[in-house]
Write a protein that holds these residues in place. Structure first.
Motif, mmCIF file in Angstrom:
data_model
loop_
_atom_site.group_PDB
_atom_site.id
_atom_site.type_symbol
_atom_site.label_atom_id
_atom_site.label_comp_id
_atom_site.label_asym_id
_atom_site.label_seq_id
_atom_site.Cartn_x
_atom_site.Cartn_y
_atom_site.Cartn_z
ATOM 1 N N TYR A 6 -4.558 -1.711 10.726
ATOM 2 C CA TYR A 6 -3.450 -1.223 10.556
ATOM 3 C C TYR A 6 -2.423 -1.315 12.061
ATOM 4 O O TYR A 6 -1.202 -1.599 11.702
ATOM 5 C CB TYR A 6 -3.460 0.453 10.196
ATOM 6 C CG TYR A 6 -1.998 1.263 10.240
ATOM 7 C CD1 TYR A 6 -1.434 1.086 9.121
ATOM 8 C CD2 TYR A 6 -1.684 1.863 11.173
ATOM 9 C CE1 TYR A 6 -0.201 1.922 8.973
ATOM 10 C CE2 TYR A 6 -0.458 2.707 11.115
ATOM 11 C CZ TYR A 6 0.266 2.518 9.973
ATOM 12 O OH TYR A 6 1.203 3.217 9.967
ATOM 13 N N ARG A 14 -3.052 -2.162 2.525
ATOM 14 C CA ARG A 14 -2.193 -2.336 1.389
ATOM 15 C C ARG A 14 -2.463 -1.021 0.510
ATOM 16 O O ARG A 14 -1.488 -0.534 0.041
ATOM 17 C CB ARG A 14 -2.518 -3.605 0.601
ATOM 18 C CG ARG A 14 -1.820 -3.770 -0.930
ATOM 19 C CD ARG A 14 -0.316 -3.998 -0.561
ATOM 20 N NE ARG A 14 0.075 -5.365 0.238
ATOM 21 C CZ ARG A 14 1.056 -5.578 0.494
ATOM 22 N NH1 ARG A 14 2.243 -4.936 0.426
ATOM 23 N NH2 ARG A 14 1.022 -6.887 1.191
ATOM 24 N N TYR A 45 -3.412 1.858 1.559
ATOM 25 C CA TYR A 45 -2.972 3.010 2.151
ATOM 26 C C TYR A 45 -1.278 2.823 1.876
ATOM 27 O O TYR A 45 -0.622 4.179 1.853
ATOM 28 C CB TYR A 45 -3.054 3.111 3.925
ATOM 29 C CG TYR A 45 -1.999 3.922 4.544
ATOM 30 C CD1 TYR A 45 -2.599 5.255 4.413
ATOM 31 C CD2 TYR A 45 -1.167 3.440 5.150
ATOM 32 C CE1 TYR A 45 -1.907 6.164 5.277
ATOM 33 C CE2 TYR A 45 -0.431 4.600 6.061
ATOM 34 C CZ TYR A 45 -0.755 5.781 6.066
ATOM 35 O OH TYR A 45 -0.348 6.571 6.692
ATOM 36 N N SER A 46 -0.549 1.894 2.005
ATOM 37 C CA SER A 46 0.894 1.969 1.661
ATOM 38 C C SER A 46 1.101 2.222 0.183
ATOM 39 O O SER A 46 2.220 2.860 0.113
ATOM 40 C CB SER A 46 1.235 0.324 1.741
ATOM 41 O OG SER A 46 1.057 0.058 3.242
ATOM 42 N N ILE A 81 -0.829 4.222 -1.750
ATOM 43 C CA ILE A 81 -0.732 5.571 -1.857
ATOM 44 C C ILE A 81 0.104 6.717 -1.460
ATOM 45 O O ILE A 81 0.023 7.842 -1.607
ATOM 46 C CB ILE A 81 -2.483 6.177 -1.575
ATOM 47 C CG1 ILE A 81 -2.558 5.962 -0.233
ATOM 48 C CG2 ILE A 81 -3.346 5.327 -2.451
ATOM 49 C CD1 ILE A 81 -3.863 6.423 0.351
ATOM 50 N N ARG A 82 0.923 6.209 -0.361
ATOM 51 C CA ARG A 82 1.916 6.947 0.000
ATOM 52 C C ARG A 82 2.992 7.511 -1.097
ATOM 53 O O ARG A 82 3.650 8.281 -0.657
ATOM 54 C CB ARG A 82 2.512 6.426 1.059
ATOM 55 C CG ARG A 82 1.745 6.349 2.511
ATOM 56 C CD ARG A 82 2.456 5.755 3.593
ATOM 57 N NE ARG A 82 3.133 4.206 3.451
ATOM 58 C CZ ARG A 82 3.993 3.941 4.169
ATOM 59 N NH1 ARG A 82 4.254 4.302 5.276
ATOM 60 N NH2 ARG A 82 4.461 2.549 4.053
ATOM 61 N N PHE A 83 3.079 6.636 -1.984
ATOM 62 C CA PHE A 83 4.037 7.012 -2.990
ATOM 63 C C PHE A 83 3.625 7.314 -4.217
ATOM 64 O O PHE A 83 4.088 7.324 -5.408
ATOM 65 C CB PHE A 83 4.984 5.626 -3.215
ATOM 66 C CG PHE A 83 5.554 5.044 -2.220
ATOM 67 C CD1 PHE A 83 6.657 5.606 -1.946
ATOM 68 C CD2 PHE A 83 5.228 3.941 -1.518
ATOM 69 C CE1 PHE A 83 7.252 4.985 -0.652
ATOM 70 C CE2 PHE A 83 5.615 3.430 -0.434
ATOM 71 C CZ PHE A 83 6.925 3.829 0.045
ATOM 72 N N VAL A 134 -0.715 8.100 -6.216
ATOM 73 C CA VAL A 134 -2.039 7.398 -6.390
ATOM 74 C C VAL A 134 -1.970 6.604 -7.573
ATOM 75 O O VAL A 134 -2.082 7.358 -8.638
ATOM 76 C CB VAL A 134 -3.192 8.222 -6.057
ATOM 77 C CG1 VAL A 134 -4.729 7.522 -6.590
ATOM 78 C CG2 VAL A 134 -3.310 8.925 -4.856
#
Length: 314
Positions: A251, A264, A266-267, A269-271, A273
């Motif tokens: 990261y 990818r 992590y990016s 699941i910020r919006f 799952v």
């Protein structure tokens, strides 16, 4: 001449008569048990009891650790998009993952980084382990202690330090920076595994090869490295699994695009799952378990002790 009266035989108590036995006959065994034997028996009785509290704490620990992973694996086979209601088993989200070009490109990058980090850390780790074992000076002992620092340093500290180093030299974060950071991070694992294995080798075998006309390089290539082959292969598989799953170091050292698969995810699941992420996580989990099991089984395939002895290089 004075006559003395004859002495009358004294009567013996009843207990003495009970303990008296005729000659030649074994008497009854006294029912006496030493206090020490009783204490040992009470101690064994206490240690045989099951530690119920410890069992309950252990069960709660494993439940908190593995239940979320089990939920992710279960809902990766859900036929619906819901992450709370499971309806039917389906491979819908695995098929969606195989059709997602962004996730597939990240998967390809993670595989490339893992392979390069595995090759680089093996090359440097084998050389470092040989140098640390053969070097008998204080400098070698100091280098061995410095080599253990990455293992005890928090990974977030290593990631921030690597990012600041690349920024300080004006190097743009990219796939190359991730590879360099992962190689640096993985060298210590290879060195720890191989160092004790090299120390366990008999140096007289290599000296005998040199007495027969082999050079030092030929003795290393034809005698030492084949003896280290099981530990080298196990180290390679273990490093590949560690680098493929690594998130923190990737990261801080990755560029904009493409990104490793862990970054990818992590990016994404910020919006929220997505069920596809469950399928990707399940595949990564299965791959990691398979690689670590292979790393632990490789020494047994070569006729050596395997299992947890891998970490000690035996």
């Amino acid at each position: 001449m004075t006559l003395r009266p004859a002495l009358k035989p004294q009567r013996q108590p009843a207990a003495a008569k009970a303990n008296r036995r005729p000659a030649g006959r074994p008497g009854p065994r006294l029912n006496r048990r030493p206090a020490r034997r009783q204490a040992v028996k009470r101690h064994r009785r206490g240690t045989d009891r099951r530690p119920r509290f410890a069992i309950a704490v252990t069960a709660a620990f494993f439940a908190l650790l593995y239940l979320p992973i089990g939920v992710v694996v279960l809902f990766s086979f859900n036929s619906q998009k819901s992450l709370t209601v499971f309806k039917d088993f389906s491979l819908r989200w695995y098929s969606a993952f195989l059709k997602d070009d962004v996730l597939l490109s990240s998967l390809g990058m993670s595989l490339r980084v893992s392979l390069v980090a595995m090759a680089g850390s093996l090359t440097l780790g084998v050389a470092l382990a040989l140098g640390l074992v053969r070097c008998r000076s204080r400098l070698g002992s100091l280098a061995g202690l410095v080599m253990l620092v990455p293992l005890i340093t928090p990974e977030i500290v290593t990631g921030v330090a690597a990012m600041l180093l690349f920024k300080g030299f004006g190097i743009t974060l990219s796939t190359g920076t991730v590879m360099l950071a992962e190689i640096t991070f993985s060298i210590s694992y290879v060195t720890v595994i191989l160092r004790s294995r090299i120390a366990a080798l008999n140096p007289e075998v290599e000296e005998a090869a040199m007495d027969l006309g082999a050079t030092r390089w030929q003795a290393l290539r034809l005698v030492t490295l084949p003896a280290l082959l099981p530990s080298i292969l196990a180290s390679a598989v273990l490093v590949f699994a560690l680098v493929f799953d690594d998130f923190v170091l990737a990261y801080f050292t990755t560029g904009v695009d493409p990104q490793p698969l862990s970054v990818r995810i992590y990016s994404a699941i910020r919006f929220g799952v997505q069920p596809t992420i469950n399928a990707v996580g399940t595949l990564m989990l299965a791959g990691s378990i398979g690689l670590i099991a292979l790393a632990l089984a490789i020494p047994r395939l070569f006729g050596r002790r395997g299992g947890l002895d891998l970490l000690s290089g035996k």
